[in-house]
Design an enzyme around this catalytic site. Structure first.
Site, PDB file in Angstrom:
ATOM      1  N   GLU A 176      -3.074  -4.264  15.616  1.00  0.00           N
ATOM      2  CA  GLU A 176      -4.181  -4.827  14.842  1.00  0.00           C
ATOM      3  C   GLU A 176      -4.769  -6.081  15.487  1.00  0.00           C
ATOM      4  O   GLU A 176      -5.400  -6.881  14.799  1.00  0.00           O
ATOM      5  CB  GLU A 176      -3.706  -5.108  13.410  1.00  0.00           C
ATOM      6  CG  GLU A 176      -3.316  -3.807  12.719  1.00  0.00           C
ATOM      7  CD  GLU A 176      -2.989  -3.942  11.245  1.00  0.00           C
ATOM      8  OE1 GLU A 176      -3.453  -3.127  10.444  1.00  0.00           O
ATOM      9  OE2 GLU A 176      -2.239  -4.878  10.903  1.00  0.00           O
ATOM     10  N   PHE A 214      -7.285  -6.533  17.285  1.00  0.00           N
ATOM     11  CA  PHE A 214      -8.745  -6.676  17.245  1.00  0.00           C
ATOM     12  C   PHE A 214      -9.292  -6.599  15.816  1.00  0.00           C
ATOM     13  O   PHE A 214     -10.496  -6.469  15.616  1.00  0.00           O
ATOM     14  CB  PHE A 214      -9.405  -5.652  18.171  1.00  0.00           C
ATOM     15  CG  PHE A 214      -9.040  -5.904  19.608  1.00  0.00           C
ATOM     16  CD1 PHE A 214      -9.411  -7.094  20.229  1.00  0.00           C
ATOM     17  CD2 PHE A 214      -8.273  -4.998  20.314  1.00  0.00           C
ATOM     18  CE1 PHE A 214      -9.051  -7.357  21.544  1.00  0.00           C
ATOM     19  CE2 PHE A 214      -7.901  -5.247  21.632  1.00  0.00           C
ATOM     20  CZ  PHE A 214      -8.286  -6.443  22.252  1.00  0.00           C
ATOM     21  N   GLU A 219       0.829  -1.214   0.000  1.00  0.00           N
ATOM     22  CA  GLU A 219       0.000   0.000   0.000  1.00  0.00           C
ATOM     23  C   GLU A 219       0.862   1.263   0.000  1.00  0.00           C
ATOM     24  O   GLU A 219       0.822   2.075   0.940  1.00  0.00           O
ATOM     25  CB  GLU A 219      -0.949   0.001   1.197  1.00  0.00           C
ATOM     26  CG  GLU A 219      -2.005  -1.063   1.121  1.00  0.00           C
ATOM     27  CD  GLU A 219      -3.127  -0.893   2.152  1.00  0.00           C
ATOM     28  OE1 GLU A 219      -2.895  -0.214   3.158  1.00  0.00           O
ATOM     29  OE2 GLU A 219      -4.210  -1.439   1.937  1.00  0.00           O
ATOM     30  N   GLU A 266      -6.568  -7.801  -0.378  1.00  0.00           N
ATOM     31  CA  GLU A 266      -6.930  -7.748   1.045  1.00  0.00           C
ATOM     32  C   GLU A 266      -8.392  -7.369   1.179  1.00  0.00           C
ATOM     33  O   GLU A 266      -8.869  -6.443   0.512  1.00  0.00           O
ATOM     34  CB  GLU A 266      -6.135  -6.663   1.780  1.00  0.00           C
ATOM     35  CG  GLU A 266      -4.683  -6.931   2.001  1.00  0.00           C
ATOM     36  CD  GLU A 266      -4.033  -5.783   2.795  1.00  0.00           C
ATOM     37  OE1 GLU A 266      -4.755  -5.046   3.496  1.00  0.00           O
ATOM     38  OE2 GLU A 266      -2.815  -5.638   2.687  1.00  0.00           O
TER      39      GLU A 266
HETATM   40  C1  GAL Z   1      -4.235  -2.475   5.067  1.00  0.00           C
HETATM   41  C2  GAL Z   1      -2.814  -2.970   5.213  1.00  0.00           C
HETATM   42  C3  GAL Z   1      -2.736  -4.226   6.061  1.00  0.00           C
HETATM   43  C4  GAL Z   1      -3.577  -4.079   7.294  1.00  0.00           C
HETATM   44  C5  GAL Z   1      -4.980  -3.770   6.885  1.00  0.00           C
HETATM   45  C6  GAL Z   1      -5.939  -3.656   8.049  1.00  0.00           C
HETATM   46  O1  GAL Z   1      -4.256  -1.104   4.834  1.00  0.00           O
HETATM   47  O2  GAL Z   1      -2.251  -3.245   3.970  1.00  0.00           O
HETATM   48  O3  GAL Z   1      -1.393  -4.463   6.399  1.00  0.00           O
HETATM   49  O4  GAL Z   1      -3.057  -3.069   8.094  1.00  0.00           O
HETATM   50  O5  GAL Z   1      -5.005  -2.540   6.202  1.00  0.00           O
HETATM   51  O6  GAL Z   1      -7.246  -3.370   7.626  1.00  0.00           O
END
Ligand code: GAL
Length: 659
Positions: free
Chosen positions: A358, A360, A154, A310
């Protein structure tokens, strides 16, 4: 049809997620692969945030643990989307070279302790990243489990721009390339306004915090520069990978309509487009938003399949309130991505973290026992179902409609000191997208300068900035028989953010058959009444005084100072038709205007289905796949080809249609 995205390396729909084994004792890895097999995981994104474990100190790499993970995955037939691991620099790097830390426009330096704390122009960061990628590619570049590379992560998500002195010097080099001479730069930036004329390159700075509006042309160039500076970071990695790991595709994960990066430029340098999508289950427009992002991703890749890299299995952790996905919603939204061209459905992340920011955020494998988790059960179900979808891989979507979307115009439109601050790019796009989404017309996105001849209908929501070539191309498109719908505040400035003179909208006056005499933006919260044939509607945000010069009026303002004046016009130009919208019509009015434009252009819906059902068709070599997605909380019967398909709440059906 292009065949599977990763060819023989993985001839299936990709299914998996971000995997962070470094957060767990090795004993857990065995359970990980057992559960991955149970869920049908066939690929994982590995090592995205592993830099400090792979390179614990400047002159030491530790690959042994990663070797063991990779062998374990390989033995279990799980492929790698292997990260270059450059997204979060290790503490030793910024400790040694604090100058690599990014700086905000107001001079505040961002410190380590989170992630992505690097200045994109920093030679310290760049050199260290190249050294790491080189080591990774030397070690794993020809590994049989390697299916693709995942460069960075990202890009620009947390630090899209840096204003430090290193960035300033880099910006000046970039400006010399772009403008050649100082004289040209002074002209392009209009520096005779407010005594800003430069006499030496060294005087030029990024648009740092100023007493009042910084020069808009400078700001626009800085946006371009920042996107390019990060793209250079990506390019540095890609070059290493191409040399040391030939033939392995490279991607980096996008973030939907992410304003700071010109993804058209980026996508040209990617082998595969991939995207991260985090709809808010509490947002009634969530499904429309993800459909729109999916159409963008497909378009960025020139129609080729893309990867949903993702999504969250259920909740995220970064909204004020992190609403969980309803039962079936994760599956439904995953199918939506596939319907709109994705050949991969992946998650953040595989196993829910125990520590860190992260913990949760939901994951495919929850903190508790997976067997009792509804999220895990939905993951397993989806993984099993997608195994039956090999035939979908490589199939395409044929769209007759293009929506113009241009990052430079977006940036320029949203610079301050405009007729109204209420006009922004995404709501304009959405006002066009929504009626199409509801009518099951699937559009592509296109650049204004693209060859648009394959489309029957082109939509231009407030194309504020346009180059001469693109403007001429749009006129040629209509002249040759195309239909164009264009909104107010289009064609106003050139690529330097200089107004195009001679009457608005200068490059489109002839094409549209009109002249705009004055902009009359509406006060916040106020609307203006409209009459469109036999229906009434409202205009929002904007109104303007239009004088037709050949165009016919199809809707009029019916209140306020513009009462009786044209609000929507239509003009025959050559063999085509150009509509012009002098306001933003309310949803129902917009739907009726676009329905008329679609009818005139011969654009049809994918299928006629009940409201709340999304229908999308992917076309393969021997037949097509009709995806029916029920976004409603209640079941529905959908008539298709003489049969009735029953869909439960948030349910999906895929109908094979043979040609
Ligand atoms: C994205 C990121 C991930 C994780 C995810 C959480 O922006 O690429 O590593 O942080 O959000 O929602």
């Amino acid at each position: 049809m292009a065949g599977p995205l990763l060819g023989a390396r993985l001839p299936h729909v990709l299914f998996g997620g971000d995997y962070s084994p470094e957060q767990w004792p090795e004993g857990v890895w065995e359970e990980d692969v057992r559960l991955m097999r149970e869920a049908g995981v066939n690929i994982v994104s590995l090592g995205i945030f592993s830099w400090s474990r792979i390179q614990p100190s400047p002159d030491r790499f530790d690959f042994e643990w990663l070797d063991r993970v990779i062998e374990l995955l390989h033995e279990n037939d799980i492929r790698l989307d292997l990260a270059t691991a450059t997204a979060s620099p290790p503490p030793w790097l910024s400790h040694r070279h604090p100058a690599m830390l990014p700086v905000l426009a107001d001079g505040v330096r961002l410190w380590p302790g989170g992630r992505q704390h690097y200045c994109p122009s920093s030679p310290f960061y760049r050199d260290a990243a190249v050294a790491l990628v080189t080591a990774m590619a030397n070690r794993y570049g020809r590994h049989p489990a390697l299916a693709m590379w995942h460069a960075g992560n990202e890009y620009g998500c947390h630090v899209p721009a840096c204003y430090c002195d290193v960035s300033a010097a880099h910006f000046r080099r970039w400006l010399r390339e772009r403008h050649g001479t100082l004289e040209e730069l002074n002209r392009a930036w209009g520096t005779d306004f407010w005594s800003q004329r430069y006499s030496d390159w060294e005087e030029i700075l990024p648009p740092r915090q100023t007493p009042t509006w910084p020069n808009p042309s400078q700001q626009l160039d800085y946006r371009r520069f920042c996107s390019d500076a990060l793209l250079e970071c990506y390019e540095l990695e890609r070059r290493v990978l191409a040399e040391l790991s030939p033939g392995i595709p490279v991607t980096t994960n996008f973030m939907r309509f992410f304003k700071p990066l010109d993804y058209w430029k980026w996508a040209d340098r990617e082998d595969i487009v991939s995207d991260d999508v985090y709809q808010d289950p509490a947002d009634p427009d969530a499904a429309m938003g993800s459909a729109m992002a999916a159409d963008l991703m497909r378009s960025l890749g020139g129609g080729r399949p893309w990867i949903l890299m993702e999504q969250t299995p259920s909740r995220v952790n970064w909204r004020p309130v992190n609403v969980a996905k309803a039962p079936g919603q994760m599956r439904l939204w995953s199918y939506q991505a596939v319907a709109r061209g994705a050949d991969g459905v992946m998650f953040f992340q595989w196993r829910q973290s125990r520590a860190g920011a992260e913990k949760f955020h939901s994951a495919m494998v929850p903190h508790g026992p997976p067997e009792t988790s509804p999220t895990w059960r939905e993951v397993v179900r989806l993984g099993r179902e997608l195994r039956e979808f090999d035939g979908v891989c490589g199939s395409r979507i044929h769209s007759a409609v293009a929506i113009l979307h241009d990052w430079e115009s977006w940036w320029a439109l949203e610079l301050p000191s405009k007729p109204t601050a209420l006009l922004s790019h995404l709501p304009q796009l959405e006002s066009y997208y929504r009626p199409l989404f509801e009518a099951n017309v699937v559009p592509d996105f296109a650049r204004p300068g693209d060859d648009l001849s394959a489309y029957s209908l082109v939509l231009a929501p407030s194309l504020y900035l346009v180059g001469d070539g693109a403007a001429a191309g749009l006129a040629r498109y209509v002249d040759a028989g195309g239909t164009l719908v264009m909104s107010f505040f289009s064609g106003i400035v050139d690529e330097f953010e200089h107004v195009r003179l001679g009457g608005y909208p200068a490059p489109f006056r002839e094409l549209l058959g009109l002249r705009v005499e004055d902009f009359l933006p509406l006060p916040q919260g106020e609307t203006v009444d409209l009459v469109l044939g036999d229906r009434r509607g409202r205009g929002e945000i904007w109104s303007e005084l239009v004088t037709p010069a050949g165009a016919e009026t199809v809707a009029r303002f019916s209140s306020g100072g513009l009462q009786g004046q044209p609000a929507v016009t239509r003009h025959r130009f050559g063999r085509g038709t150009a509509y012009y919208l002098a306001t933003r019509p309310d949803g129902a009015s917009m739907a009726s205007i676009l329905a008329e434009a679609c009818r005139g252009a011969g654009v049809e819906a994918v299928a006629s289905v009940p409201a709340g059902v999304e229908a999308v068709r992917r076309q393969g070599d021997d037949g097509s796949f009709l995806f029916l997605l029920n976004h409603a909380d209640a079941g529905v019967e959908v008539p298709v080809g003489g049969q009735r398909v029953s869909l439960g709440p948030r349910d999906v059906a895929v109908v094979r249609e043979t040609s």
